[in-house]
Design an enzyme around this catalytic site. Structure first.
Site: not given
Lengths: 510, 510
Positions: B62, B81, B89, B94-95, B342, B477, B493
């Site tokens: 983001a 950062e 994260n 897993g991209g 999930r 997030e 993503i």
């Protein structure tokens, strides 16, 4: 896209049938906006208009309990109420109080335990309950009950009720089957103790000093909805602290739908028009931690055929759900355990997509007899000489409904419900004796489980430091955690009284 | 008290098996506390140390998307950062990127639609999703995908995956099956555009001017955990605005358990140690509305046999869940649709009370082959020549497991799972070819669905006034609403990139 169609349908169904009673919710859209404070800066007034040891905001179960205890601990106390009448939602409910281990339970031969009540609370709360607070409510419920009865003079019925989600009959009901049966004795006690109750007082701002201690409030007196930004303000000093017993926000459509977007203005509420979010927001502004705000409970016993809380919930909870059945008129069949917790039942009604019909017979109606004249007069409950006539009125198949009732009656006699596992611990009788009574039900927004985080002494926790905010206490529906995902029916009263009393005792020591 | 016993058991089970990997969570208990600000007063610094048009906090999907777009809109930009390495994260997953209507979907013969993806998101989100934001993510997902591939040069695999809760294969995976496959091209682009990235910079305070506009930040440079209250601070001015792309708080045990008391330190997390709550709290302090904070997702594909996110989720999501089965070792039987969302799967594992075992065969493992050497070397995944040997290793009944696999294989061939309704749209093959691969799975805290409320232009909403907070934007997030109760796998993503780009474009216009 079958899932797509299904999702859209569910959303439509969710809102269906609720447009009948939007008047109350509609008001809240414009009323009770939060006051705009120019900056988040602390600024003490040049002079205070009034001074007390303790200022209590809210005159429901929690606020009045706190005020009485603080006064009895030798503090000077004032109670502020935004509305023209005291009591808020505490006066508009069935007056049921879940209590563990009372002499009434013993007289009725019911064996109960704190762990049994906690297990029920956790099951409904999906384990999101704050363990210590939840346990305190169960442990101290009988003490709160005896305080109401023996100190305040509240009159309770001698019969117990079994509310949804409770595994055991533990609901003690006021004599008039209304929360007012507790609020009025509390108001009398407060008057007797010389605690002033100031109505139409709107909290504009909590005032902190340089050290971050809450030392008072800026309020608007002679308040009316729409006057939230009035500049004619008034300053009240709190030498020991402020107790926020300011309730939940189920009427506040804009705010509740920011937490749960399904709860738009199309969904009605059981709450009074003052159940809005400005005090919650003000606590957040001074550093409170808002927890579990997105868990907002819908009451499954509300009728779209009357406004607000109404009287249908008393018929449904005490008669139809306990001693009768709830059916989906499309199938004429049951679809859920009528004594499941509120979330399970409300979700089940919404899933059917149809306004449910709850039914009991002439024996079952006895437990709600005193509200029956009004319910029949207002055409919220209808009475029928036969099941056939009842079925015809609600466009159901008489044959299927009769078969459903016969099947249910056989479960009652066998004390075993193989379909929905309804607990038959209230000596339920079969549905046989005319006349039959019925009501239409569709969920309404009822209770906001979330609120500010408090510790076990009702002190408000600072979100950043995790320390308590000096001078700030909260109790009742304005706090979060005790109930987790879903508050069990009739656990609000012990929660409010237990933590109200704790807040009152602790603020007096501050 | 059977319900009591059950509740206690569930709580014990909930935490069972998670104590193995608490190291990461443990760190967060002490590290990254919120800075204590003396008062909530606004106070401008005497002098600013640095000045930019736009300050972006966070260097994940983001934040980098916002920085690139703002820079391309002719603003001077800096990215801050907190950690010594960029990406947060965003580099440890897993991209996978859920995309509707891509040319890869077309090449694979998959017909998809925005409404189909939305229906999946709503189903998992239990309808709590913000309708406009959720739709924007689905609608703009392909634009975000093409921007990554065609503008940033991200390499994607040509095969699709079908992730849990998606009704259709729409997950596009980076070439290296890691989010770093997107973060690294973003970092290169940022470098090429001349955007400075400042690491080890901790946000202590958002600074507002008198009018309530966010005009800059007070930060701690050369930051290390434990230095949150350092007085060696530094002031950065943001002429146009600040973009908070500061991520979620799944590592922050104290804060997450205030929202969901089950998520104590005994529960592990997939997140890096910087996923804490101080930026969320700072946004709340300046007036942001925190929404849906108590919805915290547990990843059902995490293994207690490795720390953090690890590599097991790649094997589970791409191989075992799609092309194999997950069983309860106590019964040797399946207990849930391995491709459910999930929340459904994590809840189902916890309900069994046992660490689950997920299994696939030599054909199924191909989709996660490149992580297999490490997983085998670390003894997280084990390989077996026969089902009997596999069963013996996990103390299962070989007979029951073989019968389970035969039954499952018959469902695959019939393309119909009458037990759990698993969707067989990925040309699943029966589990027959040795060697067989297996992994132990127990949920870990993974994603915080809640965050601050934003509008469709990524502007942060003021809780009290419902207006936007001038100069403050948020994305990814750190915001709430888009996903409701449960984020679908690989929708993070597109969410981060769609709203990161919107934030970057809008802050540049501010």
């Amino acid at each position: 896209m079958s899932t797509d169609t299904k999702t859209n349908l569910s959303r439509r169904h969710f809102l269906k049938a609720t447009s009948i009673t939007t008047a109350t919710a509609g008001l809240a859209l414009s009323g009770f906006a939060s006051a705009k404070t120019e900056s988040s800066c602390t600024s003490l007034p040049d002079k205070w208009d009034e001074t007390y040891d303790v200022v209590v905001v809210g005159s429901g179960f929690a606020g009045l309990s706190a005020a009485i205890e603080a006064k009895n601990a030798k503090s000077s106390v004032v109670v502020l109420e935004k509305m023209p009448v005291p009591g808020g939602n505490s006066t508009i409910n069935g007056g049921g109080m879940a209590v563990v281990g009372s002499d009434i339970q013993k007289a009725n031969g019911v064996t109960d335990s704190v762990d049994a009540m906690l297990a029920d609370m956790y099951k409904a709360g999906l384990g999101l309950n704050y363990p210590k607070q939840a346990r305190m409510v169960a442990e101290q419920s009988n003490d709160a009950f005896e305080w109401c009865r023996d100190y305040l003079g509240v009159k309770f019925k001698e019969k117990l009720a079994q509310f949804g989600g409770h595994s055991i009959p533990r609901t003690h009901t006021t004599y008039n089957q209304s929360g007012s049966g507790i609020v009025h004795p509390m108001l009398e006690k407060a008057k007797e103790l010389g605690i002033p109750l100031k109505k139409k007082v709107f909290v504009k701002r909590l005032i902190s000093n340089k050290e971050g201690r809450i030392v008072g409030l800026e309020v608007i007196t002679k308040f009316k909805p729409g006057k939230e930004n009035s500049t004619a303000t008034h300053f009240i000093k709190a030498n020991k602290g402020v107790v926020m017993a300011s309730g939940g926000f189920a009427t506040d459509v804009v705010y509740r739908s920011s937490q749960d977007p399904r709860l738009t203005e199309e969904l009605a509420t059981t709450n009074h028009m003052g159940a809005t979010s400005e005090c919650l927001k003000e606590m957040i502004r001074v550093g409170a931690n808002p927890v579990q705000l997105s868990w907002i409970q819908l009451g499954p016993w509300a009728s779209p055929d009357e406004k607000g809380f109404g009287l249908a919930p008393i018929f449904a909870a005490y008669s139809a759900f306990t001693h009768g059945v709830m059916v989906n008129p499309e199938t004429s069949e049951r679809f859920v355990d009528e004594l499941a917790d509120r979330k399970v039942r409300a979700d089940a009604i919404i899933k059917t997509g149809n306004v449910a019909v709850a039914i009991c017979d002439a024996k079952g109606v006895k437990a709600s007899m005193h509200v029956m004249p009004k319910l029949l007069d207002r055409k919220v409950v209808h009475t029928f000489d036969t099941i056939q006539a009842l079925a015809a009125h609600y466009n159901m198949s008489a044959k299927t409904l009769e078969a459903q009732i016969q099947r249910y009656n056989s479960y009652v006699l066998a004390k075993n419900d193989p379909e929905f596992n309804k607990p038959f611990s209230m000596n339920q009788q079969p549905i046989v004796e005319a006349p039959f009574y019925a009501v239409r039900l569709w969920p309404k927004a009822h209770h906001t489980m979330g609120g500010v985080e408090i510790d076990t002494e009702a002190r408000v926790i600072n979100i950043a430091t995790r320390e308590t905010i000096p001078g700030l206490f909260a109790c009742g529906e304005s706090t979060g955690g005790t109930h987790g995902a879903c508050r069990l029916g009739t656990v609000a009263i012990p929660d409010c009284i237990v933590f109200g009393r704790i807040a009152g005792k602790n603020v007096a020591k501050a």
